[in-house]
Scaffold this active site. Structure first.
Site, mmCIF file in Angstrom:
data_model
loop_
_atom_site.group_PDB
_atom_site.id
_atom_site.type_symbol
_atom_site.label_atom_id
_atom_site.label_comp_id
_atom_site.label_asym_id
_atom_site.label_seq_id
_atom_site.Cartn_x
_atom_site.Cartn_y
_atom_site.Cartn_z
ATOM 1 N N GLY A 267 0.814 -1.222 0.000
ATOM 2 C CA GLY A 267 0.000 0.000 0.000
ATOM 3 C C GLY A 267 0.840 1.262 0.000
ATOM 4 N N GLU A 353 5.541 2.783 9.122
ATOM 5 C CA GLU A 353 4.841 1.513 8.952
ATOM 6 C C GLU A 353 5.824 0.445 8.475
ATOM 7 O OE1 GLU A 353 0.187 1.055 8.109
ATOM 8 O OE2 GLU A 353 1.329 1.319 6.280
HETATM 9 C C1 G6Q Z 1 0.150 0.355 3.567
HETATM 10 C C2 G6Q Z 1 -0.851 -0.325 4.348
HETATM 11 C C3 G6Q Z 1 -2.132 0.444 4.550
HETATM 12 C C4 G6Q Z 1 -3.130 0.309 3.414
HETATM 13 C C5 G6Q Z 1 -4.490 0.815 3.896
HETATM 14 C C6 G6Q Z 1 -5.537 0.751 2.835
HETATM 15 O O1 G6Q Z 1 1.209 -0.112 3.270
HETATM 16 O O2 G6Q Z 1 -1.044 -1.571 3.827
HETATM 17 O O3 G6Q Z 1 -1.925 1.815 4.792
HETATM 18 O O4 G6Q Z 1 -2.697 0.992 2.290
HETATM 19 O O5 G6Q Z 1 -4.891 0.083 5.014
HETATM 20 O O6 G6Q Z 1 -5.694 -0.553 2.386
HETATM 21 P P1 G6Q Z 1 -6.547 -0.860 1.114
HETATM 22 O O7 G6Q Z 1 -5.883 -0.240 -0.052
HETATM 23 O O8 G6Q Z 1 -6.590 -2.356 1.015
HETATM 24 O O9 G6Q Z 1 -7.909 -0.253 1.346
#
Ligand code: G6Q
Length: 536
Positions: A267, A353
């Site tokens: 993400g 993170e």
């Molecule tokens: C980032 C994390 C987290 C993720 C969000 C949104 O590295 O994984 O910040 O991007 O929780 O997740 P979704 O894109 O699956 O909605």
């Protein structure tokens, strides 16, 4: 793998540290008047000055030894070649493939993923151009003028940061808004004043199951249908960015209007994937490709430059030096470029993170500190608020200054004043002002201690020509790779984020307890009391 603290280089750094701690930055410069040109890398269009750090050649040599002992060169190669280095999730980590030029080869499980990456980029470009030219019509035949990205975390921070950073290049007759928070105020403000007939929602979610995004997505759907009534309107006003076609379809979005990516894109490493759709609509496909080229140039630098000239490697190792030896706990990010106002928040997620872990890849608790707290604000604003603590407080806070030689908006005086301030801050932090210098200014004795600046506050300065899409790509990739460098030294997995789970699970348990005021409460006494207070 040998425990970090048992490596030869770590032990050598430990005995070297007391030597360095007692040397001032002033004395380091006095002993070596060429420091300013010696501790500097100029490559990929970045002037990186790291001379104002509490290091000598010996320190650097030991830090590079540490990197070698931790296998950094091999681990860089492992990342680029699709080895499943995200071992806790059994995944390759290939955000670098998102910016690999057409024609290159990156294999994942026997498949070259580069053609897939470019197929999605082409699909994004086609769609972006339709919106930009006013050819994508809403259900009632009006062109879309408003683009609202719904996403959170990695599906929000990158798009918001990139939109703000590259606003100068954005299509100005389109409006861009971003909704992330489950707090309804965020949604209400994001759609305030928008006409549903002219509004497109991009629901950005890798998993398409995230509570915040799904809740905001459903609210957006209702907001749209309250005016447009007919279900068929959804297809003209909603597109999705996701890896989960099944859930996208179940939400009611036509999967032909879905832009995909892959499980090997984390993400917080996804702003250059389809998650960047809002960015591409804003700045256009050509600028988006320039941004990708910037990312790629930095990737190449990281992959092929010897450690001693490698910008992200040096950045990462300096962080380790301050966190593990000087006991620093935070890293300030201070862009002297107002368009980069969301850059510190973006890096906060990227770094915290990724390396906010106290367990190593082999499941052992670390005996040393890991990730720092990243924070910051653009200069010069920060100078009038928190810089006091950096200059005269009791914490050691390494600072990253980021500046550009050429402003995007040319106004008399502003640019020289801005850059003079950035350069002056690094100088003041490093060299300070001695009691003698203060006294010589005629300051009464009683005030001298208050006006002394100890100095010895380390900083790096990153100077670039201009804030272009390519340079933004370089700055982001540079930080991604510095974060990876640190993850390798600390032996943690920078690519999972299991620490975000527990709170989410507990919230799901509490939701029905808030909805049903009679539900029995079996938490601790504090949690029970808070729930009771809310229930009123
Ligand atoms: C980032 C994390 C987290 C993720 C969000 C949104 O590295 O994984 O910040 O991007 O929780 O997740 P979704 O894109 O699956 O909605």
């Amino acid at each position: 793998m040998t425990d970090l603290t048992n490596t030869t280089a770590w032990k050598a750094l430990k005995s070297h540290f007391p030597e360095i701690r007692k040397q001032s930055i002033r004395s380091l410069f006095n002993n070596d008047p060429n420091r300013g040109s010696k501790y500097r890398v100029q490559d990929v269009g970045i002037y990186f000055d790291y001379s104002k750090h509490r290091i000598t050649e010996e320190t650097l040599g030991l830090l590079f030894n540490l990197a070698r002992e931790r296998g950094l060169p091999e681990k860089i190669e492992a990342m680029f070649t699709g080895v499943k280095i995200n071992t806790t999730e059994n995944r390759a980590v290939l955000h670098t493939a998102l910016r690999a030029p057409q024609g290159s080869v990156v294999m994942v499980d026997g498949v070259n993923v580069v053609p897939e990456v470019h197929a999605v980029l082409n699909k994004m470009a086609g769609f972006a151009m339709q919106i930009r030219k006013g050819e994508w019509l809403g259900y009632t035949g009006k062109p879309v003028r408003n683009v609202v990205n719904i996403g959170i975390g990695g599906s929000d921070l990158g798009p918001v940061m990139a939109y703000e950073a590259l606003k100068f290049y954005a299509h100005r007759s389109l409006t861009f808004r971003f909704v992330s928070n489950i707090d309804g105020n965020d949604f209400a403000e994001a759609v305030n004043g928008l006409d549903p007939e002219e509004t497109l929602f991009i629901v950005s979610s890798k998993t398409f199951t995230t509570l915040e995004t799904m809740t905001n997505g459903r609210t957006a759907r209702k907001w749209l249908l309250d005016k447009l009534v007919h279900e068929e309107a959804v297809a003209r006003h909603f597109v999705a960015v996701s890896t989960n076609a099944k859930e996208v379809g179940a939400f009611g979005i036509d999967t032909r209007n879905m832009f995909g990516f892959w499980d090997w894109v984390g993400g917080r490493y996804s702003m250059d994937s389809a998650i960047g759709l809002s960015t591409m609509i804003a700045i256009g496909p050509e600028n988006f490709h320039e941004m990708l080229a910037g990312f790629h140039a930095m990737d190449e630098h990281f992959r092929s430059t010897p450690l001693a000239r490698n910008i992200p490697v040096i950045m990462g190792l300096l962080g380790v030096w301050y966190i593990n030896f000087f006991g620093a706990q935070t890293q300030a990010v201070l862009p002297y470029e107002n368009y980069l106002k969301r850059f510190p928040a973006y890096l906060q997620q990227l770094a915290m993170e990724s390396n906010g872990k106290h367990v190593t890849l082999d499941g052992k608790t670390t005996e040393y500190a890991t990730g720092a707290v990243y924070w910051g604000e653009p200069g010069t604003n920060g100078q009038h608020s928190f810089y006091q603590l950096i200059h005269q407080g009791t914490l050691l806070i390494p600072c990253d200054f980021i500046g550009f030689k050429n402003p995007l908006n040319v106004l008399p005086l502003h640019q020289d004043y801005l850059m003079a301030n950035m350069i002056a801050q690094g100088e003041a932090l490093a060299f300070g002002k001695t009691p003698e210098e203060v006294r010589n200014e005629g300051v009464p004795d009683s005030l001298v201690p208050h006006k002394v600046f100890e100095g010895d506050r380390p900083s790096s300065t990153f100077f670039l020509e201009k804030l272009t899409p390519a340079n933004l790509g370089k700055l982001v990739a540079m930080n991604e790779q510095a974060v990876y460098t640190q993850g390798v030294i600390w032996g943690v997995n920078p690519f999972d984020q299991m620490g975000v789970e527990l709170g989410k699970v507990l919230a799901m348990k509490i939701i029905p307890e808030l909805e049903n005021k009679q539900a029995p409460l079996q938490h601790d006494s504090s949690t029970n009391a808070l729930i009771s207070f809310y229930r009123g």
